[in-house]
Design a protein around this motif. Structure first.
Motif, PDB file in Angstrom:
ATOM      1  N   TRP A  19      36.271  42.737  44.431  1.00 47.96           N
ATOM      2  CA  TRP A  19      35.515  41.671  43.783  1.00 47.96           C
ATOM      3  C   TRP A  19      36.204  41.170  42.527  1.00 47.96           C
ATOM      4  O   TRP A  19      36.103  39.986  42.198  1.00 47.96           O
ATOM      5  N   THR A  20      36.940  42.029  41.839  1.00 45.73           N
ATOM      6  CA  THR A  20      37.701  41.572  40.674  1.00 45.73           C
ATOM      7  C   THR A  20      38.739  40.537  41.112  1.00 45.73           C
ATOM      8  O   THR A  20      38.868  39.472  40.487  1.00 45.73           O
ATOM      9  N   PHE A  23      36.896  37.217  41.964  1.00 51.45           N
ATOM     10  CA  PHE A  23      36.433  36.484  40.787  1.00 51.45           C
ATOM     11  C   PHE A  23      37.612  35.919  40.004  1.00 51.45           C
ATOM     12  O   PHE A  23      37.540  34.804  39.490  1.00 51.45           O
ATOM     13  N   SER A  31      40.860  39.236  34.416  1.00 50.70           N
ATOM     14  CA  SER A  31      39.759  40.012  33.840  1.00 50.70           C
ATOM     15  C   SER A  31      40.319  41.069  32.903  1.00 50.70           C
ATOM     16  O   SER A  31      41.511  41.369  32.922  1.00 50.70           O
TER      17      SER A  31
END
Length: 137
Positions: A19-20, A23, A31
Motif C-alpha cells: 500500500w505504501t 499511495f 512517504s
C-alpha cells in the motif's frame, strides 16, 4: 477545546509495503517510514505522507495484541482513526472527560514528533476513533 484542525487520517493496512508503493504512485511523492517509536503503542509501523500539513498515515501491525490488528481482523483495511490537532493535550484530556467521554489512556502518551497524544474509544464517537495530538507549532 481549541483545535488546530484535522491533523491527519490513519489507514490500517495488512501489507504496508504494497500500500505504501500504491499511495506513493498515486500521490507522486515519497512517504516517510514510521517505526515503532513513532506510535503511542508498541507493535506498529507505518508510512506517513505529509500533504501540505495534512498527515495521511498507513499503519500495519506486527503484533496480534494491537488495536490495529483487532481492527483489521474485525473490519478489514480502511480508515482506522481521525487525528485532531490540539493546543494542549492535557487540557483536551480533561475536556473530553468533562463532556462525558472516557479517554482510552489515563494520561496522554508523549513521544517522538508530538508533545502528547490521547484517544477516544470508537464506540463513543459513532464508530470512529479520535486521536487528540499536541504537535509543536
Amino acid at each position: 477545546m481549541q483545535f488546530h484542525g484535522i491533523h491527519g487520517l490513519n489507514i490500517a493496512v495488512h501489507d504496508l509495503e504494497q500500500w505504501t508503493r500504491r499511495f506513493e504512485e498515486v500521490f507522486e511523492m515519497a512517504s516517510k517510514p514510521v517505526d515503532e517509536s513513532g506510535f503511542a503503542f508498541p507493535g506498529l509501523r507505518g508510512a506517513s505522507f505529509d500533504i501540505n500539513g495534512f498527515h495521511l498515515n498507513l499503519i500495519a501491525s506486527d503484533a496480534e495484541s494491537t488495536s490495529v490488528s483487532r481492527f483489521l481482523e474485525r473490519r478489514g483495511e480502511g480508515v482506522f482513526l481521525v487525528s485532531v490537532g490540539v493546543q494542549d493535550v492535557d487540557v483536551a484530556t480533561r475536556e473530553l472527560r468533562d463532556v462525558g467521554l472516557a479517554p482510552v489512556l489515563e494520561e496522554p502518551v508523549r513521544g517522538e514528533g508530538h508533545a502528547g497524544v490521547t484517544f477516544t474509544h470508537p464506540r463513543d464517537m459513532a464508530g470512529v476513533q479520535l486521536e487528540f495530538i499536541e504537535v509543536p507549532r
